[in-house]
Design a protein around this motif. Structure first.
Motif, PDB file in Angstrom:
ATOM      1  N   UNK A   1       0.774  -1.306  -0.015  1.00 20.00           N
ATOM      2  CA  UNK A   1       0.203  -0.015  -0.223  1.00 20.00           C
ATOM      3  C   UNK A   1       0.671   1.206   0.143  1.00 20.00           C
ATOM      4  N   UNK A   2       2.089   1.091  -0.100  1.00 18.77           N
ATOM      5  CA  UNK A   2       3.029   2.229  -0.183  1.00 18.77           C
ATOM      6  C   UNK A   2       3.183   3.021  -1.585  1.00 18.77           C
ATOM      7  N   UNK A   3       3.616   4.167  -1.419  1.00 18.97           N
ATOM      8  CA  UNK A   3       3.891   4.913  -2.863  1.00 18.97           C
ATOM      9  C   UNK A   3       5.333   4.633  -2.898  1.00 18.97           C
ATOM     10  N   UNK A   4       5.731   4.316  -4.104  1.00 11.65           N
ATOM     11  CA  UNK A   4       7.249   3.838  -4.317  1.00 11.65           C
ATOM     12  C   UNK A   4       7.763   4.824  -5.361  1.00 11.65           C
ATOM     13  N   UNK A   5       8.638   5.472  -5.371  1.00  9.21           N
ATOM     14  CA  UNK A   5       9.673   6.180  -6.307  1.00  9.21           C
ATOM     15  C   UNK A   5      11.051   5.283  -6.366  1.00  9.21           C
ATOM     16  N   UNK A   6      11.255   5.096  -7.610  1.00  6.79           N
ATOM     17  CA  UNK A   6      12.606   4.286  -7.801  1.00  6.79           C
ATOM     18  C   UNK A   6      13.490   5.272  -8.851  1.00  6.79           C
ATOM     19  N   UNK A   7      14.632   5.229  -8.342  1.00  8.47           N
ATOM     20  CA  UNK A   7      15.685   6.062  -9.037  1.00  8.47           C
ATOM     21  C   UNK A   7      16.793   4.869  -9.374  1.00  8.47           C
ATOM     22  N   UNK A   8      17.084   5.053 -10.700  1.00  7.77           N
ATOM     23  CA  UNK A   8      18.091   4.107 -11.240  1.00  7.77           C
ATOM     24  C   UNK A   8      19.356   4.684 -12.056  1.00  7.77           C
TER      25      UNK A   8
ATOM     26  N   UNK B   1      22.114   6.292 -20.720  1.00  7.46           N
ATOM     27  CA  UNK B   1      22.281   5.028 -19.796  1.00  7.46           C
ATOM     28  C   UNK B   1      21.161   4.839 -18.954  1.00  7.46           C
ATOM     29  N   UNK B   2      20.892   5.649 -18.409  1.00  4.85           N
ATOM     30  CA  UNK B   2      19.714   5.921 -17.243  1.00  4.85           C
ATOM     31  C   UNK B   2      18.251   5.712 -17.819  1.00  4.85           C
ATOM     32  N   UNK B   3      18.424   6.355 -19.083  1.00 11.47           N
ATOM     33  CA  UNK B   3      17.182   6.206 -20.063  1.00 11.47           C
ATOM     34  C   UNK B   3      16.643   4.725 -20.241  1.00 11.47           C
ATOM     35  N   UNK B   4      17.994   3.835 -20.691  1.00  7.43           N
ATOM     36  CA  UNK B   4      17.643   2.572 -21.049  1.00  7.43           C
ATOM     37  C   UNK B   4      17.092   1.802 -19.598  1.00  7.43           C
ATOM     38  N   UNK B   5      17.938   2.130 -18.498  1.00  9.31           N
ATOM     39  CA  UNK B   5      17.391   1.472 -17.353  1.00  9.31           C
ATOM     40  C   UNK B   5      16.252   1.622 -16.851  1.00  9.31           C
ATOM     41  N   UNK B   6      15.652   2.827 -17.028  1.00  7.24           N
ATOM     42  CA  UNK B   6      14.212   2.955 -16.441  1.00  7.24           C
ATOM     43  C   UNK B   6      13.048   2.384 -17.218  1.00  7.24           C
ATOM     44  N   UNK B   7      13.391   2.571 -18.694  1.00  4.13           N
ATOM     45  CA  UNK B   7      12.421   1.901 -19.596  1.00  4.13           C
ATOM     46  C   UNK B   7      12.557   0.411 -19.163  1.00  4.13           C
ATOM     47  N   UNK B   8      13.682  -0.234 -19.166  1.00  2.00           N
ATOM     48  CA  UNK B   8      13.528  -1.822 -19.048  1.00  2.00           C
ATOM     49  C   UNK B   8      13.007  -1.828 -17.920  1.00  2.00           C
TER      50      UNK B   8
ATOM     51  N   UNK C   1       7.881   5.374 -16.573  1.00  2.00           N
ATOM     52  CA  UNK C   1       9.396   5.736 -16.448  1.00  2.00           C
ATOM     53  C   UNK C   1       9.619   7.408 -16.778  1.00  2.00           C
ATOM     54  N   UNK C   2      10.245   8.006 -16.153  1.00  2.00           N
ATOM     55  CA  UNK C   2      10.450   9.553 -16.448  1.00  2.00           C
ATOM     56  C   UNK C   2      12.035   9.840 -16.539  1.00  2.00           C
ATOM     57  N   UNK C   3      12.187  10.701 -17.466  1.00  3.76           N
ATOM     58  CA  UNK C   3      13.532  11.201 -17.533  1.00  3.76           C
ATOM     59  C   UNK C   3      13.589  12.718 -17.013  1.00  3.76           C
TER      60      UNK C   3
END
Length: 402
Positions: free
Chosen positions: A32-39, A72-79, A93-95
């Motif tokens: 039930x938590x809101x989650x933001x993931x930074x890659x 590089x990071x855009x590849x990570x977040x999309x995958x 995913x957001x850049x």
């Protein structure tokens, strides 16, 4: 609860690890938590992109280099978003443009200024996991910028501060913050807690666990950090304002090989010369660390200081171009050096800490080139070949082993 989770390059280095991260975040989401993931970028992607850039141009324009490495990071977040989709977990995913993350205009080492939270809040309200590219931002000219190596940590802390997150978790390939880098010091021990100030000094002095600006920002905004491994469920290290653990004399030993010593010989022994020299470097965005000035003789003095190796050439070039202005006779640069530092708030009330460190180095017949101290740290500059031996000797001398 709103939780920010940051995962480094090794944590998302391949398909298996991407799904490992996705499962961990999905568990948090399903509570039930809101989650933001930074890659970060996958594995060694950033290094590979920089190498490709230098194949094309030995001195690539900094703007274009930022354009390249931010992919590089855009590849990570999309995958990662695709991995969540296979698990029926809604995500987006957001850049840096889509967030947007505004920075200063400097390429390669920009600082975050502010984060527009509307898009992220909109996605969270629609119960999506938000996956954000770390390490990057945009400047006032709508150009991509990067925050320096390790900058994804700073992205995560900035988001946690801006959105008043309940937790900020930094996942790496180690279990937490150690008394020294276990790759070089096998007896290093994991810390349960460490203060912001101690962690900031360790990060600045070469401990690669956290980006120093992320710790600086966490302290400023009161964001409590937890550093833990993405590969297991072990308890990590808490980074906060004050610790409840009994105060040790020192908290850790840091080793930094990314350093070079520059010496300017024969400066005029008169007021303002140090200001002129270091002001030139500051305007070029070059950070100076350990500084040693000789006693004036025959109306001249010598000043030696350290910079990171990747900034050494630029620093030398700037000083050579301005030799007539600063009045020096010659400049030398030595890249075969390393910094070994001890850090700990306990040393403020304990005399003799520096002497104990110097004795440990003396017993190993290691020569000290330069020394720098503060209330909670002592740094020495030594020959690079002695670096690991010195770190182990100092670590043993203070009884930091398991």
């Amino acid at each position: 609860m709103l939780i920010v989770k940051k995962f480094g390059g090794t944590s998302v280095g391949d398909k298996e690890r991407i799904f490992n991260v996705a499962k961990r975040c999905a568990e948090e989401y399903r509570k039930g938590n809101d989650v933001i993931v930074v890659l970060s970028a996958m594995g060694k992607t950033t290094d590979e992109l920089i190498a490709k850039a230098h194949e094309i141009n030995p001195n690539p324009p900094k703007r274009e280099l930022d354009m390249l490495v931010t992919t590089g990071e855009q590849v990570s977040v999309a995958l990662m978003a695709m991995a969540f989709d296979t698990m029926d977990v809604p995500s987006v995913s957001l850049n840096a443009f889509q967030v947007a993350m505004h920075t200063t205009r400097v390429h390669g080492n920009a600082r975050l200024k502010r984060i527009d939270s509307d898009r992220i809040m909109h996605e969270l309200e629609h119960r999506r996991i938000v996956i954000v590219t770390g390490f990057q931002g945009i400047n006032k000219y709508d150009n991509y910028t990067t925050l320096g190596r390790g900058g994804s940590d700073t992205t995560a802390v900035a988001l946690a501060a801006a959105l008043h997150a309940d937790a900020c978790e930094i996942y790496t390939d180690v279990d937490g913050v150690y008394t020294a880098d276990p790759r070089y010091v096998p007896k290093a021990r994991k810390l349960e807690e460490i203060t912001y100030d101690e962690m900031l000094d360790l990060a600045t002095l070469g401990a690669g666990v956290l980006h120093n600006r992320s710790v600086e920002m966490a302290k400023k905004y009161g964001v409590q950090l937890v550093v833990r491994s993405s590969l297991n469920d072990h308890e990590g290290t808490i980074v906060k304002e004050e610790t409840n653990v009994e105060r040790m004399l020192i908290s850790g030993v840091a080793l930094d090989r990314n350093t070079a010593r520059i010496s300017v010989i024969g400066l005029k022994d008169e007021p303002g010369m140090a200001f002129k020299m270091f002001n030139l470097l500051a305007k070029a965005g070059i950070n100076v660390d350990v500084i040693l000035q000789s006693i004036g003789r025959e109306s001249t003095k010598d000043i030696s200081f350290t910079v990171s190796r990747d900034e050494a050439d630029a620093a030398v070039e700037i000083l050579k171009e301005n030799m007539s202005r600063i009045g020096g006779k010659s400049i030398s640069c030595n890249r075969e050096v390393a910094k070994v530092s001890i850090v700990g708030a306990g040393m403020m009330s304990n005399p003799g800490v520096a002497a104990k460190m110097f004795e440990a180095l003396y017993n190993q017949n290691i020569n000290i080139n330069m020394i720098s101290t503060s209330e909670i740290r002592v740094t020495v500059l030594i020959h690079e070949k002695d670096a690991e031996r010195a770190a182990n000797a100092v670590h043993d001398a203070f009884g930091l082993e398991e």
